[in-house]
Design an enzyme around this catalytic site. Sequence first.
Site, PDB file in Angstrom:
ATOM      1  N   TYR A 171       0.878  -1.153  -0.091  1.00  0.00           N
ATOM      2  CA  TYR A 171       0.078  -0.213  -0.021  1.00  0.00           C
ATOM      3  C   TYR A 171       1.022   1.390   0.002  1.00  0.00           C
ATOM      4  CZ  TYR A 171      -3.868  -3.147   1.405  1.00  0.00           C
ATOM      5  OH  TYR A 171      -4.643  -4.114   1.537  1.00  0.00           O
TER       6      TYR A 171
ATOM      7  N   HIS B  98       0.330 -11.786   1.930  1.00  0.00           N
ATOM      8  CA  HIS B  98      -0.796 -10.974   1.317  1.00  0.00           C
ATOM      9  C   HIS B  98      -1.355 -11.802   0.055  1.00  0.00           C
ATOM     10  CE1 HIS B  98      -1.713  -6.589   0.230  1.00  0.00           C
ATOM     11  NE2 HIS B  98      -2.854  -7.586  -0.013  1.00  0.00           N
TER      12      HIS B  98
HETATM   13  N1  LIG Z   1      -5.886  -8.635   1.488  1.00  0.00           N
HETATM   14  C1  LIG Z   1      -6.197  -8.367   0.196  1.00  0.00           C
HETATM   15  O1  LIG Z   1      -5.753  -8.570  -0.877  1.00  0.00           O
HETATM   16  C2  LIG Z   1      -7.082  -6.940   0.329  1.00  0.00           C
HETATM   17  C3  LIG Z   1      -7.629  -6.491  -0.651  1.00  0.00           C
HETATM   18  C4  LIG Z   1      -8.486  -5.624  -0.808  1.00  0.00           C
HETATM   19  C5  LIG Z   1      -8.681  -4.861   0.270  1.00  0.00           C
HETATM   20  N2  LIG Z   1      -7.874  -5.203   1.352  1.00  0.00           N
HETATM   21  C6  LIG Z   1      -7.892  -4.333   2.660  1.00  0.00           C
HETATM   22  O2  LIG Z   1      -9.453  -4.098   2.946  1.00  0.00           O
HETATM   23  C7  LIG Z   1      -9.718  -2.724   3.171  1.00  0.00           C
HETATM   24  C8  LIG Z   1     -11.042  -2.472   2.779  1.00  0.00           C
HETATM   25  O3  LIG Z   1     -11.389  -2.874   1.458  1.00  0.00           O
HETATM   26  P1  LIG Z   1     -11.360  -1.865   0.177  1.00  0.00           P
HETATM   27  O4  LIG Z   1     -10.875  -0.620   0.339  1.00  0.00           O
HETATM   28  O5  LIG Z   1     -11.307  -2.774  -0.941  1.00  0.00           O
HETATM   29  O6  LIG Z   1     -13.067  -1.646   0.149  1.00  0.00           O
HETATM   30  P2  LIG Z   1     -14.239  -0.967   1.143  1.00  0.00           P
HETATM   31  O7  LIG Z   1     -13.725  -0.775   2.493  1.00  0.00           O
HETATM   32  O8  LIG Z   1     -15.317  -2.298   0.895  1.00  0.00           O
HETATM   33  O9  LIG Z   1     -14.802   0.225   0.212  1.00  0.00           O
HETATM   34  C9  LIG Z   1     -14.140   1.422   0.209  1.00  0.00           C
HETATM   35  C10 LIG Z   1     -14.794   2.281  -0.581  1.00  0.00           C
HETATM   36  O10 LIG Z   1     -16.141   2.656   0.003  1.00  0.00           O
HETATM   37  C11 LIG Z   1     -16.332   3.946   0.473  1.00  0.00           C
HETATM   38  N3  LIG Z   1     -17.105   4.001   1.769  1.00  0.00           N
HETATM   39  C12 LIG Z   1     -16.357   3.570   3.090  1.00  0.00           C
HETATM   40  N4  LIG Z   1     -17.338   3.970   4.002  1.00  0.00           N
HETATM   41  C13 LIG Z   1     -18.787   4.117   3.432  1.00  0.00           C
HETATM   42  C14 LIG Z   1     -19.739   4.414   3.902  1.00  0.00           C
HETATM   43  N5  LIG Z   1     -19.921   4.279   5.240  1.00  0.00           N
HETATM   44  N6  LIG Z   1     -20.866   4.641   2.765  1.00  0.00           N
HETATM   45  C15 LIG Z   1     -20.659   4.860   1.658  1.00  0.00           C
HETATM   46  N7  LIG Z   1     -19.286   4.485   0.951  1.00  0.00           N
HETATM   47  C16 LIG Z   1     -18.480   4.283   1.864  1.00  0.00           C
HETATM   48  C17 LIG Z   1     -15.024   4.570   0.260  1.00  0.00           C
HETATM   49  O11 LIG Z   1     -15.164   5.882  -0.083  1.00  0.00           O
HETATM   50  P3  LIG Z   1     -14.579   7.238   0.870  1.00  0.00           P
HETATM   51  O12 LIG Z   1     -13.332   7.083   0.868  1.00  0.00           O
HETATM   52  O13 LIG Z   1     -15.202   8.414  -0.416  1.00  0.00           O
HETATM   53  O14 LIG Z   1     -15.623   7.178   2.066  1.00  0.00           O
HETATM   54  C18 LIG Z   1     -14.382   3.715  -0.397  1.00  0.00           C
HETATM   55  O15 LIG Z   1     -14.500   4.007  -1.954  1.00  0.00           O
HETATM   56  C19 LIG Z   1      -8.575  -2.105   2.263  1.00  0.00           C
HETATM   57  O16 LIG Z   1      -8.562  -0.669   2.393  1.00  0.00           O
HETATM   58  C20 LIG Z   1      -7.309  -2.934   2.646  1.00  0.00           C
HETATM   59  O17 LIG Z   1      -6.899  -2.341   3.842  1.00  0.00           O
HETATM   60  C21 LIG Z   1      -7.199  -6.257   1.414  1.00  0.00           C
END
Ligand SMILES: NC(=O)c1ccc[n+]([C@@H]2O[C@H](COP(=O)([O-])OP(=O)(O)OC[C@H]3O[C@@H](n4cnc5c(N)ncnc54)[C@H](OP(=O)(O)O)[C@@H]3O)[C@@H](O)[C@H]2O)c1
Length: 287
Positions: free
Chosen positions: A62, A120
């Site tokens: 990241y 990861h």
């Molecule tokens: N291990 C892996 O391979 C892997 C892969 C993917 C992700 N991850 C981890 O999981 C975390 C979360 O997954 P993600 O970032 O893919 O997606 P997520 O948390 O499902 O969604 C993030 C998106 O949702 C929006 N959002 C957040 N809260 C909200 C709410 N209350 N209402 C409406 N929209 C909202 C955010 O926009 P705003 O910023 O505009 O609020 C952002 O665009 C990552 O950040 C990372 O740490 C790990």
Amino acid sequence: MAVCNRGGDSGLVVGMETVSANGANIPAVGLGTWELRGRTCARVVEQALRLGYRHIDTAEMYDNERDVGLGLRASGVRRSDVFITTKIWPTHLAPLELERAAKESIARMRLTEVDLLLIHWPSKVIPLSETIPALCKLKTAGFARHIGVSNFTTALIEEAVKYATEPLVTNQVEWHPFLDQSKVRAACTQHGMAVTAYSPIARGKASENKALSIIGARNRKSAAQVCLRFLIQQGAIVIPRTSKIERLAENMDVFDFMLDDAEMDEIRKLANPRGRIVTMGSGPEWD
Ligand SMILES: NC(=O)c1ccc[n+]([C@@H]2O[C@H](COP(=O)([O-])OP(=O)(O)OC[C@H]3O[C@@H](n4cnc5c(N)ncnc54)[C@H](OP(=O)(O)O)[C@@H]3O)[C@@H](O)[C@H]2O)c1
């Protein structure tokens, strides 16, 4: 695996539950940080901790571990009260590389250890018979309080467990209402591992879903909160990401209501075969 409330512990927030798995107590809501970088990342981490978050999810890939460390120190919250996870990229899974990468991640955050160190993604090149013992060694040497995996299928979990001399506490996988993860969840449960749900609000898609909005209105909650609650009620740890300070509070305010059986069943019906969002060219064959 059990869900417990740790409101009574020092430095922990009343109402913030933890998930216990193979000796680890992991706050059920963490802050995801993918795509948060620089001052934005440091500010969001700082504010999240001030609001009561006690779990931050980052990764070598990241490019924000330094900012996570800055946010942690700016928050004034004690290091020992925060659960920090980082993950090592699949090109760094040969034993010596893993050791070097983990130590560099820890140093970037200016920490002495992380709470959870994850692989990861599985590697198609470096065998788990080499990586898992090296991961266990980092735990016993004190660089990680707990270890685990991410993006592992049922077959890979079985293989990893076979080589592990220290308990694996979680498998971090994509999980939200649009993706059925019952197979991988069952494998985790069998080995006492928790499931950490990444992309738990389906990258924002859940907040626009009609069924989740209707259930939310009934419970005086947003669709995103219903989505997170749906996962938590099934024992998940959730790590939603937001860059917006006002959404930080929303995403952790999921412990004062309960979805009933009919609501859980209705949300389960949203799962569909094309529900997966995150794929990687060299990723595994999903269950
Ligand atoms: N291990 C892996 O391979 C892997 C892969 C993917 C992700 N991850 C981890 O999981 C975390 C979360 O997954 P993600 O970032 O893919 O997606 P997520 O948390 O499902 O969604 C993030 C998106 O949702 C929006 N959002 C957040 N809260 C909200 C709410 N209350 N209402 C409406 N929209 C909202 C955010 O926009 P705003 O910023 O505009 O609020 C952002 O665009 C990552 O950040 C990372 O740490 C790990």
